[in-house]
Design a protein around this motif. Structure first.
Motif: not given
Length: 367
Positions: A69-78, A89-95
């Motif tokens: 339901d939520m994605i926790v990342k570091v960098k923006e999606p490629v 979907q929640i995307i929580f990261t540096y964008f």
């Protein structure tokens, strides 16, 4: 809530969105955490470390995105990740949306809820999720700059600290924010002569108060920048305008005023860079030369020290991840105004004014 932590696939990005300690806190609160296999290895965390605290290891990125339901990342999606992201979907990261219109449109089209670490802002006006990576990047700017000043790498052949009988190198720092202060601290520790420029006199007073006497401050203006670039060996760009593109403080024609072998490090590259000649680079090919000036413009500088960076990042993101997981994004953002300011794109609409202004979108034409 089901939380997914995929492996970062940006060039030479070894950080991971969550440490085992973070996963422990989430599972303790009855959340399910999916970790892509080997996602943490670059930072020194292994699958068994995550499993021991209740994390569920999945083989592929596709599985992580499809179940979470939520994605926790570091960098923006490629680009590879764009079609994996689901509506709502929640995307929580540096964008850093302002530096990439392609990424912005991809996230708008995904209909996801994009919460950017770099625009979460507390009551004091500071950026708590950007601060630790800015601290790392500011310190690394001097570490990398000192290396590229070496003659075999086409630098001026200057040792920043000098030696008895030989004056130290000179470092110019543009911006007295977190990056600038950390860069000045590291450069001063090496014994370099440091000049810090900023338009915020309050920040300059702070630098003056905490730094040794060989760190000097001046008001930032084009005149002063042009004056100092002529005799400084290393120039660090650390200017930030929250959520927007960085101003171009050094133009291409100004490079001709620098001495051959001068090194410039653009820490603001994620926000478009504060040098006109900035082009994003990677740890694999970190530098390029224009007019005999070495440019270091790596977009994920903290990725070179992933253990330190991942630990520092999880320390500050975990409380917000817990709020999002416990309450859902809408209630969490209502309860916490600092988290609300992290909302950049919500279900197909851009809700962050600085991004709209960065791309000069008309309010009526905002996607």
């Amino acid at each position: 809530m089901k939380i997914g932590v995929p492996k970062e696939i940006k060039n030479n990005e070894s950080r991971v969105g969550m440490t085992p300690a973070g996963v422990f806190e989430l599972t303790k609160n009855n959340h399910i955490v999916f970790i892509q296999s080997t996602a943490g290895e670059g930072s020194g965390f292994f699958d068994e470390d995550y499993q021991s605290v209740g994390g569920i290891i999945l083989k592929t990125m596709e599985e992580v995105y499809s179940l979470a339901d939520m994605i926790v990342k570091v960098k923006e999606p490629v680009e590879y990740e764009y079609p994996l992201i689901k509506p709502n979907q929640i995307i929580f990261t540096y964008f850093h949306f302002a530096s990439s219109e392609e990424l912005t449109f991809a996230m708008l089209n995904s209909k996801a809820v994009c919460i950017a670490y770099e625009t979460v802002e507390d009551a004091e006006g500071t950026l708590p999720l950007l601060t630790p990576m800015s601290e790392v990047a500011g310190r690394m700017a001097i570490q990398q700059g000192a290396k590229y000043l070496e003659k075999p790498i086409k630098g001026r052949g200057v040792l920043l600290g000098g030696v008895p009988g030989v004056p130290p190198g000179k470092v110019l720092v543009l911006g007295a924010g977190v990056v600038g202060v950390q860069a000045a601290k590291m450069a001063a520790g090496l014994g370099a002569h440091v000049t810090v420029l900023d338009t915020n006199l309050k920040r300059l007073r702070y630098v003056n108060d905490i730094m040794p006497s060989h760190v000097v401050t001046e008001f930032s203006s084009e005149y002063n920048i042009r004056k100092h670039i002529k005799d400084h060996d290393l120039i660090v760009g650390g200017v930030l305008i929250k959520g927007s593109k960085a101003p171009k403080l050094i133009t291409k024609e100004m490079l001709k005023e620098m001495r051959p072998g001068t090194v410039i490090v653009d820490v603001a590259v994620d926000q478009g860079g504060c040098f006109e000649t900035t082009v994003p680079t990677t740890h694999e090919n970190p530098t390029y030369i224009i007019d005999d000036v070495i440019h270091y413009c790596v977009t994920n500088m903290p990725g070179a020290v992933p253990y330190t960076s991942t630990m520092a990042l999880t320390n500050v993101t975990l409380p917000y991840v817990l709020q999002l997981a416990n309450f859902g994004w809408e209630e969490a953002c209502q309860k916490d105004l600092s988290l609300q300011k992290g909302l950049n794109i919500v279900q197909g609409k851009c809700v962050y004014r600085e991004i709209i202004e960065a791309f000069e979108w008309s309010e009526k034409l905002v996607p």
